[in-house]
Write a protein that holds these residues in place. Sequence first.
Motif, PDB file in Angstrom:
ATOM      1  N   ASP A 127       5.179   5.184  15.189  1.00 15.97           N
ATOM      2  CA  ASP A 127       5.529   6.454  14.550  1.00 15.97           C
ATOM      3  C   ASP A 127       7.009   6.434  14.177  1.00 15.97           C
ATOM      4  OD1 ASP A 127       6.999   6.988  16.897  1.00 15.97           O
ATOM      5  OD2 ASP A 127       5.482   8.368  17.689  1.00 15.97           O
ATOM      6  N   ASP A 128       7.516   7.551  13.712  1.00 17.61           N
ATOM      7  CA  ASP A 128       8.908   7.610  13.254  1.00 17.61           C
ATOM      8  C   ASP A 128       9.922   7.388  14.371  1.00 17.61           C
ATOM      9  OD1 ASP A 128       8.129   8.031  10.625  1.00 17.61           O
ATOM     10  OD2 ASP A 128       8.152  10.213  10.837  1.00 17.61           O
ATOM     11  N   THR A 129       9.507   7.542  15.632  1.00 17.12           N
ATOM     12  CA  THR A 129      10.423   7.331  16.756  1.00 17.12           C
ATOM     13  C   THR A 129      10.325   5.922  17.325  1.00 17.12           C
ATOM     14  OG1 THR A 129       8.836   8.108  18.420  1.00 17.12           O
ATOM     15  CG2 THR A 129      10.262   9.772  17.378  1.00 17.12           C
ATOM     16  N   GLY A 130       9.416   5.111  16.771  1.00 18.07           N
ATOM     17  CA  GLY A 130       9.249   3.743  17.251  1.00 18.07           C
ATOM     18  C   GLY A 130       8.231   3.586  18.363  1.00 18.07           C
ATOM     19  N   LEU A 131       7.548   4.681  18.716  1.00 16.04           N
ATOM     20  CA  LEU A 131       6.522   4.605  19.757  1.00 16.04           C
ATOM     21  C   LEU A 131       5.212   4.097  19.176  1.00 16.04           C
ATOM     22  CD1 LEU A 131       7.153   7.964  21.662  1.00 16.04           C
ATOM     23  CD2 LEU A 131       7.984   5.668  22.234  1.00 16.04           C
ATOM     24  N   LEU A 132       4.459   3.392  19.979  1.00 15.81           N
ATOM     25  CA  LEU A 132       3.183   2.842  19.532  1.00 15.81           C
ATOM     26  C   LEU A 132       2.222   3.971  19.168  1.00 15.81           C
ATOM     27  CD1 LEU A 132       1.540   0.227  19.156  1.00 15.81           C
ATOM     28  CD2 LEU A 132       0.701   0.560  21.491  1.00 15.81           C
ATOM     29  N   ALA A 133       1.716   3.925  17.946  1.00 14.43           N
ATOM     30  CA  ALA A 133       0.780   4.933  17.467  1.00 14.43           C
ATOM     31  C   ALA A 133      -0.630   4.363  17.311  1.00 14.43           C
ATOM     32  CB  ALA A 133       1.251   5.492  16.125  1.00 14.43           C
ATOM     33  N   GLY A 134      -0.758   3.053  17.323  1.00 10.99           N
ATOM     34  CA  GLY A 134      -2.048   2.407  17.158  1.00 10.99           C
ATOM     35  C   GLY A 134      -1.857   0.958  16.763  1.00 10.99           C
ATOM     36  N   ALA A 135      -2.940   0.351  16.323  1.00 12.96           N
ATOM     37  CA  ALA A 135      -2.895  -1.053  15.932  1.00 12.96           C
ATOM     38  C   ALA A 135      -3.876  -1.294  14.798  1.00 12.96           C
ATOM     39  CB  ALA A 135      -3.238  -1.941  17.118  1.00 12.96           C
ATOM     40  N   ILE A 136      -3.627  -2.353  14.069  1.00 12.86           N
ATOM     41  CA  ILE A 136      -4.539  -2.759  12.999  1.00 12.86           C
ATOM     42  C   ILE A 136      -4.866  -4.232  13.217  1.00 12.86           C
ATOM     43  CG2 ILE A 136      -4.852  -3.072  10.513  1.00 12.86           C
ATOM     44  CD1 ILE A 136      -2.820  -0.730  10.197  1.00 12.86           C
ATOM     45  N   THR A 137      -6.163  -4.513  13.285  1.00 14.46           N
ATOM     46  CA  THR A 137      -6.608  -5.898  13.407  1.00 14.46           C
ATOM     47  C   THR A 137      -6.858  -6.460  12.010  1.00 14.46           C
ATOM     48  OG1 THR A 137      -8.932  -5.265  13.525  1.00 14.46           O
ATOM     49  CG2 THR A 137      -7.726  -5.429  15.633  1.00 14.46           C
ATOM     50  N   LEU A 138      -6.874  -7.753  11.915  1.00 17.45           N
ATOM     51  CA  LEU A 138      -7.156  -8.410  10.644  1.00 17.45           C
ATOM     52  C   LEU A 138      -8.511  -7.959  10.110  1.00 17.45           C
ATOM     53  CD1 LEU A 138      -6.499 -10.464   8.443  1.00 17.45           C
ATOM     54  CD2 LEU A 138      -7.466 -12.235   9.934  1.00 17.45           C
ATOM     55  N   ASP A 139      -9.486  -7.835  10.986  1.00 16.33           N
ATOM     56  CA  ASP A 139     -10.813  -7.399  10.586  1.00 16.33           C
ATOM     57  C   ASP A 139     -10.773  -6.007   9.938  1.00 16.33           C
ATOM     58  OD1 ASP A 139     -13.738  -7.691  10.533  1.00 16.33           O
ATOM     59  OD2 ASP A 139     -13.704  -6.091  12.045  1.00 16.33           O
ATOM     60  N   ARG A 140     -10.030  -5.086  10.547  1.00 19.22           N
ATOM     61  CA  ARG A 140      -9.930  -3.721   9.978  1.00 19.22           C
ATOM     62  C   ARG A 140      -9.231  -3.743   8.631  1.00 19.22           C
ATOM     63  NH1 ARG A 140     -11.702   0.603  12.404  1.00 19.22           N
ATOM     64  NH2 ARG A 140     -10.322   2.061  11.348  1.00 19.22           N
ATOM     65  N   LEU A 141      -8.178  -4.537   8.525  1.00 22.41           N
ATOM     66  CA  LEU A 141      -7.467  -4.627   7.251  1.00 22.41           C
ATOM     67  C   LEU A 141      -8.374  -5.199   6.169  1.00 22.41           C
ATOM     68  CD1 LEU A 141      -4.969  -4.412   5.454  1.00 22.41           C
ATOM     69  CD2 LEU A 141      -4.306  -6.676   6.286  1.00 22.41           C
ATOM     70  N   LEU A 142      -9.061  -6.294   6.474  1.00 19.14           N
ATOM     71  CA  LEU A 142      -9.937  -6.904   5.475  1.00 19.14           C
ATOM     72  C   LEU A 142     -11.054  -5.954   5.065  1.00 19.14           C
ATOM     73  CD1 LEU A 142     -10.166 -10.572   6.792  1.00 19.14           C
ATOM     74  CD2 LEU A 142      -8.822  -9.708   4.851  1.00 19.14           C
ATOM     75  N   ALA A 144     -10.887  -2.658   5.061  1.00 19.28           N
ATOM     76  CA  ALA A 144     -10.275  -1.629   4.209  1.00 19.28           C
ATOM     77  C   ALA A 144     -10.013  -2.172   2.809  1.00 19.28           C
ATOM     78  CB  ALA A 144      -8.978  -1.124   4.841  1.00 19.28           C
ATOM     79  N   LEU A 145      -9.548  -3.410   2.720  1.00 21.62           N
ATOM     80  CA  LEU A 145      -9.292  -4.005   1.411  1.00 21.62           C
ATOM     81  C   LEU A 145     -10.595  -4.195   0.634  1.00 21.62           C
ATOM     82  CD1 LEU A 145      -6.617  -6.678   2.366  1.00 21.62           C
ATOM     83  CD2 LEU A 145      -6.255  -4.589   1.025  1.00 21.62           C
ATOM     84  N   ALA A 146     -11.654  -4.598   1.332  1.00 20.13           N
ATOM     85  CA  ALA A 146     -12.939  -4.834   0.662  1.00 20.13           C
ATOM     86  C   ALA A 146     -13.534  -3.539   0.127  1.00 20.13           C
ATOM     87  CB  ALA A 146     -13.907  -5.508   1.626  1.00 20.13           C
TER      88      ALA A 146
END
Length: 153
Positions: A127-142, A144-146
Amino acid sequence: MQARDIAVQVPTVALGDSIAHAIQVMALGRLPGLIVIDGEQRPRTVLPGTQVLRLAVPPAYQDDPALTRAVDEAHADVFWHELRDRTVGDCLGAHPPRPTVVKASATLLELATLMARQRSPLVAVVDDTGLLAGAITLDRLLSALALARPDEG
């Protein structure tokens, strides 16, 4: 689409966690890597699965691959238990790699570029403060792109 739109919550590990715990978190979560956080929930580093595996293989075996052939099958299956007292922080050393991180507003192109450049199948979203807000795996990115469609008109 932005990083926040496809980010998910994933289990993380801390520098003080054991290597055995880190392996279990990654395996049970079916993760392609691990996000290592500090006490304030800020990503310290992001480790691709191959780097987590490297933490688990005792240095003697990495230094001398011939030594691995001398270990019987029963012991070869549980080699990583030799490190049960070592922590993630112990194995990372004094200068861990910089975390693979994007802001929640990052675009899919920014994510793809970062993953490709860093060779990381996992990215921490902050997030804007640098705290972990989540993660994205390669599978999720691919995925979303598809599914992304160019604007019509």
